[in-house]
Design an enzyme around this catalytic site. Sequence first.
Site, PDB file in Angstrom:
ATOM      1  N   GLU A  87      10.789 -17.717   8.568  1.00  0.00           N
ATOM      2  CA  GLU A  87      12.362 -18.108   8.715  1.00  0.00           C
ATOM      3  C   GLU A  87      11.960 -18.825   9.893  1.00  0.00           C
ATOM      4  O   GLU A  87      13.734 -19.419   9.488  1.00  0.00           O
ATOM      5  CB  GLU A  87      13.094 -16.849   8.151  1.00  0.00           C
ATOM      6  N   GLU A 118      -4.383  -0.496   5.688  1.00  0.00           N
ATOM      7  CA  GLU A 118      -3.033  -0.269   7.319  1.00  0.00           C
ATOM      8  C   GLU A 118      -3.918   1.138   7.959  1.00  0.00           C
ATOM      9  O   GLU A 118      -3.634   0.920   9.131  1.00  0.00           O
ATOM     10  CB  GLU A 118      -2.215   0.142   7.022  1.00  0.00           C
TER      11      GLU A 118
END
Length: 307
Positions: A87, A118
């Site tokens: 963004e 992960e």
Amino acid sequence: MKKLEERGYLLTEQVNPQSQNLDQLTSLELVDLFNREDEETIRAIAAVRTQLAQAIERTAKALKQGGRLFYVGAGTSGRLGVLDAAECPPTFCTHPELVQGVIAGGAGALIRSSENLEDREEDGIEAIAHRQVTELDVVVGITAGGTTPYVRGALQAARQRGATTILLACVPAEQVSYEVDLDIRLLVGPEILAGSTRLKAGTVTKMALNILSTGVMVQLGKVYGNRMVDVAVTNKKLHDRALRILQDLTDLSRDEAGFLLERSGRRVKLALLMHWTGEDAPVCDRLLSQQQGNLRQALLSYQNSGE
């Protein structure tokens, strides 16, 4: 610290006594419960206000010196980092490499669960090496439960390279410890759905990232007043926003604002400086460059110079 395989002791994994009858609630009761619990996110942000301010200042300083900002995470935490990074270019007209989201599993993990990735600490180390992180950069590790090996590996590697390291976690330091420059603990308590850290933990993490990135961009001169004067004019909505900013900050009509915007190469900040100084684009561009893109400082410099 207990073994990472035994995570039941973590704050984010504990059972919330307020939601033990979750499966028996009406829809309205469920919404009210969420609303009450989400109040914890506001308190958690307030509790780390000083650390967040320090993170803004250190990151802005690094970026002014040519550094980059990296968000590193897995699962929900990684997706939130990628979202915040994505963004920045449309909102602040930043180069895509200035703020980067790094997620375990890469782009595919944004739309498909890849939480098993992960657990690979070596992948976090490799991610830092691949991006050639240096002492100029800032690396923010995002891990709700604090135990993600991918994030731990990335932060350790970044620290070894001299980068500024920041941790965002939702468990107390005494449960999971890290060696980082800024240790920010967003303590929102157990989730309504036990262990589902996409809920309060995800919300408070998004809030912290909003504050961090926006605060940094303000200090980088991407904002004038409370207007996004570095907005990238890439679609009709953003073109309309650019025109409204110009109209609001000047006495121009919409047509006049549109003409000025085109003369500036669709750069709102440059257009404003051109209007206020009466100078052409090259002169105003030079003024902005001399002030590292800060519109207010460029205007003051021009006024003080008597040009």
